[in-house]
Write a protein that holds these residues in place. Structure first.
Motif, mmCIF file in Angstrom:
data_model
loop_
_atom_site.group_PDB
_atom_site.id
_atom_site.type_symbol
_atom_site.label_atom_id
_atom_site.label_comp_id
_atom_site.label_asym_id
_atom_site.label_seq_id
_atom_site.Cartn_x
_atom_site.Cartn_y
_atom_site.Cartn_z
ATOM 1 N N ALA A 7 0.810 -1.228 0.000
ATOM 2 C CA ALA A 7 0.000 0.000 0.000
ATOM 3 C C ALA A 7 0.844 1.279 0.000
ATOM 4 C CB ALA A 7 -0.986 -0.009 1.166
ATOM 5 N N PRO A 8 1.875 1.399 0.841
ATOM 6 C CA PRO A 8 2.666 2.639 0.809
ATOM 7 C C PRO A 8 3.356 2.872 -0.537
ATOM 8 C CG PRO A 8 3.104 1.432 2.835
ATOM 9 C CD PRO A 8 2.297 0.521 1.944
ATOM 10 N N SER A 11 0.619 3.767 -3.129
ATOM 11 C CA SER A 11 0.156 5.135 -2.873
ATOM 12 C C SER A 11 1.171 6.153 -3.388
ATOM 13 C CB SER A 11 -0.075 5.326 -1.373
ATOM 14 O OG SER A 11 -0.467 6.638 -1.090
ATOM 15 N N ILE A 14 1.125 6.226 -7.286
ATOM 16 C CA ILE A 14 -0.046 6.922 -7.833
ATOM 17 C C ILE A 14 0.060 8.426 -7.583
ATOM 18 C CG2 ILE A 14 -2.546 7.220 -7.586
ATOM 19 C CD1 ILE A 14 -2.645 4.144 -7.040
ATOM 20 N N MET A 15 0.388 8.809 -6.349
ATOM 21 C CA MET A 15 0.474 10.233 -6.021
ATOM 22 C C MET A 15 1.576 10.923 -6.817
ATOM 23 S SD MET A 15 0.862 12.169 -2.344
ATOM 24 C CE MET A 15 -0.365 11.094 -1.652
#
Length: 76
Positions: A7-8, A11, A14-15
């Protein structure tokens, strides 16, 4: 689907992708205007900027989380 442990990284990918896409678009339009070839210049700039933004975000995100935690009050 990805395992939760990713997840990190997901994230950050994507960011950094979205932010670098927007910023390079604005910078490219500002530099060359909306002209023929602008999209190719933008994509070239984005492909250079995205990996740089990802690496920076991976290193800066933990510091940012700690700074935010120090600046906010607990609501409990």
């Amino acid at each position: 689907m990805f395992p939760a442990r990713f997840a990190p990284l997901l994230s950050a990918a994507i960011m950094s992708g979205l932010m670098s896409c927007i910023v390079t678009c604005v910078a490219t339009v500002r530099a060359v205007g909306v002209a023929p070839g602008m999209a190719a210049k933008w994509m070239s700039a984005w492909m250079l900027a995205w990996p740089i933004a990802l690496v920076v975000l991976l290193f800066v995100a933990p510091l940012t989380r700690r700074l935010v935690a120090a600046l906010v009050r607990s609501e409990t």
